[in-house]
Design an enzyme around this catalytic site. Structure first.
Site, short mmCIF file in Angstrom:
data_model
loop_
_atom_site.label_atom_id
_atom_site.label_comp_id
_atom_site.label_asym_id
_atom_site.label_seq_id
_atom_site.Cartn_x
_atom_site.Cartn_y
_atom_site.Cartn_z
N HIS A 21 0.85 -1.19 0.00
CA HIS A 21 0.00 0.00 0.00
C HIS A 21 0.89 1.25 0.00
CE1 HIS A 21 -3.90 -1.96 0.63
NE2 HIS A 21 -3.23 -2.83 1.36
N HIS A 49 -0.78 -6.96 -4.86
CA HIS A 49 -0.88 -8.16 -4.02
C HIS A 49 -0.27 -9.34 -4.76
CE1 HIS A 49 -3.21 -11.92 -4.37
NE2 HIS A 49 -3.05 -12.01 -3.07
N ASN A 75 0.27 -13.79 -3.93
CA ASN A 75 0.32 -14.97 -3.08
C ASN A 75 0.77 -16.15 -3.92
OD1 ASN A 75 -1.46 -17.63 -2.13
ND2 ASN A 75 -0.51 -16.51 -0.44
N ARG A 117 1.61 -20.39 -3.26
CA ARG A 117 1.42 -21.42 -2.24
C ARG A 117 1.73 -22.80 -2.81
NH1 ARG A 117 -1.30 -21.83 2.36
NH2 ARG A 117 -2.12 -19.73 2.12
N HIS A 175 -0.10 -6.38 -18.14
CA HIS A 175 -0.63 -7.63 -18.68
C HIS A 175 0.28 -8.21 -19.76
CE1 HIS A 175 -4.54 -8.44 -16.75
NE2 HIS A 175 -4.47 -7.15 -16.44
N HIS A 201 -21.05 -7.44 -4.25
CA HIS A 201 -21.95 -6.44 -3.66
C HIS A 201 -21.73 -5.05 -4.25
CE1 HIS A 201 -18.26 -6.27 -1.28
NE2 HIS A 201 -18.61 -5.06 -0.86
#
Length: 310
Positions: free
Chosen positions: A102, A112, A114, A116, A147, A177
């Site tokens: 941030h 971000h 991740n 794993r 991209h 939402h």
């Protein structure tokens, strides 16, 4: 209910992943420190059934808050999760690196990552990962370049990876939402299975390249955008867009992977912004920079097309 966690000596996962992830954490922290130029990461070790290192940088020259967390955990799946993942043995090992960035400036994107690795005691194993870019103001040229970089990386491994994992990111990084994506997407892949989808060494090489392209592209964007001017209205818009990131982390991302999330005490807070604002306010003014950004926050944008067409 989980049974007692197993020891790290209970089985030996395939070698190489944990060593690379530790090296990658150090490499990425160093790269971000060099691009920031104002602060250094503080490393905190923790233990569970396994352990990890959470590296945090706060109040840097460019980055207001950054987290790069490594973990390696031995544990047991709950019965519902074992059924969901379709594994025969509930004992498992997982290692991951989780990153949340941030910046101070609304001109520098949030980002971000991740990556794993999961292995059951029976030897069933897979890789998973995601990366995305969340500009406060969408720069179409930079989104296209981002991209292009991740597609070129994917093409070196499998020509089907980019369209498949880009579509996965469009679906995953979406706030139902709000009816919008949280940014311009990236890659998202789950259960890239060893043997079914490639040799262990091949899949590990792909995940290593995912980490490399993330560090390289984000460092470039930091350097390009950090000194762009902004004023109070842009900062106000940043706080609202940060709120969307917080909503995603708390309502979409964490609930969906809570059992397999790393067990460090700071993991769930890692990707949250240092501050955000929620306002009951009308949509951005038509024709404004904020309104133009809002128009790009939708699934299915072809960022490689000349105009970023849907």
């Amino acid at each position: 209910m989980k049974q007692q966690a197993i020891s790290s000596a209970a089985f030996a996962p395939r070698p190489g992943v944990e060593h690379w992830m530790r090296q990658f954490q150090d490499w990425l922290c160093h790269r971000l420190e060099m691009a920031d130029g104002g602060s250094r990461f503080v490393h905190e070790e923790w233990t569970h059934p396994g352990g990890g290192i959470t590296a945090t940088l706060q109040h840097g020259a460019v980055l207001e808050k950054a987290g790069v967390a490594f973990s390696a955990v031995w544990d047991q799946l709950s019965e519902p999760m074992a059924r969901q993942l379709r594994v025969k043995d509930r004992h498992y090992y997982t290692a991951d690196v989780n990153v949340g960035l941030h910046p101070h400036s609304p001109m520098v994107p949030i980002s971000h990552l991740n990556v794993r690795y999961f292995e059951a005691r029976t030897g069933e194993a897979w890789f998973a990962g995601s990366l995305d870019l969340t500009p406060i103001y969408v720069d179409v040229v930079q989104a296209r370049w981002f991209h292009e970089q991740i597609r070129a990386m994917c093409q070196r491994h499998d020509t089907g990876y980019y369209p498949r994992f880009k579509a996965g990111a469009d679906a995953h990084f979406y706030l139902p939402h709000r009816g919008e994506t949280r940014g311009v997407g990236g890659l998202f892949f789950e259960q890239l299975m060893v043997e079914r989808d490639g040799l262990f060494e091949e899949l590990l090489a792909f995940v290593q390249d995912v980490g490399e392209v993330f560090g390289r592209t984000y460092g470039t964007l930091m350097r390009q955008n950090a000194h762009l001017p902004y004023s109070a209205p842009e900062k106000h818009w940043q706080q609202q867009r940060r709120a969307r990131c917080a909503e995603f982390n708390l309502t979409v991302d964490c609930p969906g992977r809570s059992e397999l999330a790393a067990h460090g005490p700071q993991q769930f807070a890692l990707g949250l912004p240092p501050r955000a604002e929620w306002h009951h306010s009308p949509a951005p003014a038509p024709g404004s920079a904020e309104a133009r950004t809002q128009q790009w926050l939708r699934p299915g944008v072809d960022w490689l097309a000349p105009t970023g067409a849907a």
